[in-house]
Design an enzyme around this catalytic site. Structure first.
Site, PDB file in Angstrom:
ATOM      1  N   ASN A   1      -0.071  25.831  53.981  1.00  0.00           N
ATOM      2  CA  ASN A   1      -0.834  26.591  54.988  1.00  0.00           C
ATOM      3  C   ASN A   1      -2.327  26.346  54.867  1.00  0.00           C
ATOM      4  OD1 ASN A   1       1.396  27.587  56.228  1.00  0.00           O
ATOM      5  ND2 ASN A   1       1.345  29.574  55.197  1.00  0.00           N
TER       6      ASN A   1
ATOM      7  N   SER B   1       2.858  34.402  52.048  1.00  0.00           N
ATOM      8  CA  SER B   1       2.439  33.050  52.443  1.00  0.00           C
ATOM      9  C   SER B   1       0.975  32.819  52.125  1.00  0.00           C
ATOM     10  CB  SER B   1       2.689  32.843  53.940  1.00  0.00           C
ATOM     11  OG  SER B   1       2.003  33.808  54.667  1.00  0.00           O
TER      12      SER B   1
ATOM     13  N   HIS C   1       7.598  30.865  48.009  1.00  0.00           N
ATOM     14  CA  HIS C   1       7.203  30.876  49.423  1.00  0.00           C
ATOM     15  C   HIS C   1       8.195  30.030  50.212  1.00  0.00           C
ATOM     16  CE1 HIS C   1       4.261  29.540  52.780  1.00  0.00           C
ATOM     17  NE2 HIS C   1       4.894  30.627  53.130  1.00  0.00           N
TER      18      HIS C   1
END
Ligand code: T1G
Length: 697
Positions: free
Chosen positions: A477, A406, A427
């Protein structure tokens, strides 16, 4: 140019065949063709008209690409009223997906027949509007008020059998739509069947519309169209005449047509389809993927294996030992049982997956024939490099080696192999067999056909795939870390985490950031902060109250306490009183005097941080286009779909106002609120993120 509606006489029947691929959308040429066809049939003295679609479907709705442009006559409402008023009987034969304006044309016909696989529905609410061509007036008259309310406010597709049971269609017959349509029309003529306009049927029975409105509004979590649809159906029951009901529907429709939510949802509709169409891949052939390998059978590995198995791939799952293999199989079986319960797979498919498609092994030699491997082991670079070196040894030439990391650098992972061009990041988001988002992370040496294969695999697994470049956190993220920091800084400066969670659920998120952190596990962020601490820029503000929670063993839902306290068997949690103590200690330690934050200031700062980081991600080329970021936030982070995504939201607010606020915040913290160069450029040039999306097409 082929005609959008082809007119043909078969005896007493005038046949109007739609030819407007790919979905026979009711664009202006189709509408004109239908009107001309009805008038010609009447002039020629035909006794009936049959309407059907060539190709894959009956009309799938109004042409969404016409939205926002001046409407050309005939509009769909007038066309439907004209079809219904035809002097001869009008029959519609449905196949594929008769949706929105398509079903409204069918409802303005006097009889409706469908082939068994046909589906129909009024999905306009998913576009931020409501049926605008009589659907909210005609459907309740044939299906009843409750059934119509359910179909219209959910926008769901209904199978032909259910539509028949509800009285929406009159018959289901095997065959192609033209043939079954002709036979049914002929039969009706032999019976001298009368015209049967729905507008002449009695007004439907009223229900408690205020209660229905409130219930639907609450369910929409800020989306307005489903609740407005309730008022349109109410008009069907209470208006003095059918035409007055149609007029009220039109007024409500036009109001929603001007709304931000219609723009947001249409943006989401087209972006969801555009995001996986990359010009550079247009002529690239993906490699064939039939057999997959998965390394690691933990939550992620088992989820990825489950997604692949459900998509019909065979999977070899590698774990370190027998016991871990058994645990992995149990996780997969549990995932499949959930899918079985949700009707996503049949029992026979469930059995076939476990008995034939899944192989568990502890030796990499079992991977010798797989076409692609996804590694989902512990998030540590050394561990990953060892795994990829072993994969390079055991996998056949041409096998693609993918990491589910990630945030780790795919370039470093690829360097552990002799085939860096076969290495890519895939991912997935947990749970991997449920979450639709897949970030396809392209490293410096990843070959184009490997990228194309990543997208082809994503499509096969029914994912929304988004191309990402390599950076810490890739697209989602990295942006999340930024808006999470903005939330943390607001808490340190005086806002409560519970206020922020309430503001963000009021904006349309299912959960606020602190509830999400509790769900994901506070220890994950804690580990990431410890990992980054040695390289932290001294100018970066640091908060400690989350670390204090973790140091006390409170990791969120998994330990029963985090920002909230969770009680057995109770949904949601209650604020953890210890959190206030940690925040006060953090404020004292850092000499912060807490201030009050108004709710709209909370929202503004949170969203400005999200937009600013997103603009950096696009400006650096990590995301190809603004719409790519929007799709990541929609499909991976629960961003409210009716806003279209953070950058569509920013366009709707006006980028100059966003930049002005960011510059104001930068006076407090120049490091965190450093304006994105792309945002400054767009404001200077008077352009929007949508302009960039259009230029990238
Ligand atoms: N208008 C214009 N283009 C459309 C379209 C539409 N209604 N529907 C699909 N397309 C394009 C789509 O963008 C894609 O283009 C291609 O067709 C294939 O679509 C007055 C006002 C029908 C179930 O909401 O749900 O009627 O990417 O990839 O997966 O009350 O498309 O190839 O260039 O989605 O097989 C109501 C929306 C409109 C239906 C097929 N109707 N469409 O799914 O193919 S509002 C809808 C769908 C209305 C009236 C109101 C799906 C589908 P491209 P696809 P698919």
């Amino acid at each position: 140019m082929t005609e959008a509606i082809v007119y043909e006489r078969i005896g007493d029947i005038a046949v109007l065949a739609a030819q407007n691929p790919p979905v026979n959308a009711l664009g202006i040429d189709v509408r004109r063709g239908l009107l001309a066809g009805i008038e010609r049939a009447e002039t020629e003295g035909a006794r009936a008209v049959l309407i059907y679609g060539e190709g894959r479907t009956y009309f799938a709705g109004a042409d969404i690409r016409e939205f926002g442009k001046p409407m050309e006559e005939p509009g769909l409402p007038d066309l439907c009223n004209r079809i219904e008023a035809a002097k001869l009987i009008v029959v519609s034969a449905l196949h594929g997906t008769a949706l929105g304006g398509g079903l409204e044309v069918a409802l303005s016909s006097h009889y409706r027949i469908a082939v068994p696989g046909a589906k129909m529905g009024l999905p306009e609410v998913h576009l931020g509007i409501i049926p605008g061509a009589g659907g909210t007036q005609r459907l309740p008259r044939v299906a009843g008020t409750e059934a119509a309310l359910e179909m219209i406010t959910t926008g769901r597709h209904v199978a032909a059998t259910e539509a028949f049971d509800k009285g929406v269609i009159d018959r289901i017959a095997e065959g192609n739509p033209r043939e079954v349509g002709l036979a049914y029309t002929q039969e009706l003529l032999e019976q001298n069947a009368p015209r049967r306009p729905i507008c002449d049927m009695p007004a439907p029975e009223p229900v408690d519309f205020d209660a229905t409105y409130e219930r639907v509004l609450a369910r929409g979590r800020g989306q307005l169209s489903p609740a407005i649809a309730v008022r349109a159906v109410q008009a069907a029951c209470e208006a003095p005449s059918f035409l007055d009901g149609v007029r009220q529907e039109r007024e409500l429709f036009m109001k929603l047509m001007q709304s931000d939510q219609r723009q947001g949802l249409i943006h989401a509709f087209f972006s969801e389809r555009a995001v996986s169409k990359l010009p550079e891949l247009a002529d690239v052939t993906p490699r064939d993927i039939a057999a997959m390998g998965v390394i690691g059978g933990g939550t992620m590995g088992a989820g990825i294996a489950t997604a692949a198995l459900m998509a019909g791939l065979s999977v070899v799952l590698i774990e370190r030992d027998e016991a871990a293999s058994v645990a992995a199989r149990e996780r997969i079986e549990g995932n499949l049982k959930g899918a079985l319960k949700r009707g996503k797979i049949s029992q026979s498919h469930f059995d076939a997956i476990l008995n034939e498609a899944l192989e568990l092994a502890t030796n990499y030699a079992a991977l010798s024939q797989v076409d692609l491997v996804v590694e989902a082991v512990f998030e540590d670079m050394d561990v990953k490099r060892d795994v990829f070196a072993a994969l390079d040894e055991h996998c056949k030439p041409g096998a693609i080696l993918a990491s589910n990391t990630s945030y780790l650098d795919i370039n470093d992972i690829a360097a552990a192999t002799r085939r860096p061009s076969d290495v890519i990041g895939l991912h997935f988001f947990s749970p991997a067999h449920v979450m639709k988002l897949l970030e396809v992370v392209v490293a410096d040496q990843t070959a184009p056909d490997v990228v194309a294969t990543g997208f082809a695999l994503g499509k096969r697994l029914k994912k929304t795939s988004v191309r990402s470049g390599v950076c810490d956190g890739f697209i989602g993220n990295r942006i999340m870390n930024s808006y999470r920091k903005a939330a943390d800084y607001m808490v340190l400066d005086g806002a409560s985490p519970y206020q922020i969670d309430r503001v963000m659920t009021g904006f349309g998120f299912a959960m606020g950031p602190f509830a999400v952190a509790d769900l994901a596990g506070l220890d994950i962020g804690w580990a990431a902060r410890k990992r980054r601490a040695p390289t932290l820029d001294p100018r970066e503000r640091v908060v400690h109250f989350s670390d204090m929670l973790c140091e006390g063993g409170d990791f969120g839902q998994k330990t029963g306490r985090g920002f909230y306290v969770y009680e057995e068997g109770k949904r949601g949690g209650t604020p953890n009183p210890q959190v206030a103590e940690y925040i006060e200690r953090d404020q004292r330690d850092q000499g912060v005097t807490p201030q009050v934050f108004a709710n709209d200031e909370v929202l503004r700062r949170y969203m400005c941080a999200m937009v600013n980081e997103a603009a950096k991600v696009v400006g650096e080329g990590i995301a190809r286009r603004p719409l790519d970021v929007d799709m990541v936030l929609l499909f991976g982070y629960g961003f409210p779909r009716f806003w279209g995504g953070p950058l569509k939201w920013a366009d709707l607010q006006g980028l100059d106002s966003i930049l002005k606020d960011i510059r104001r915040y930068a006076k407090e913290d120049a490091f965190f609120w450093q304006p994105a160069p792309l945002l400054e450029q767009l404001v200077a040039e008077g352009r929007s993120f949508d302009d960039l999306n259009k230029e990238a097409r």
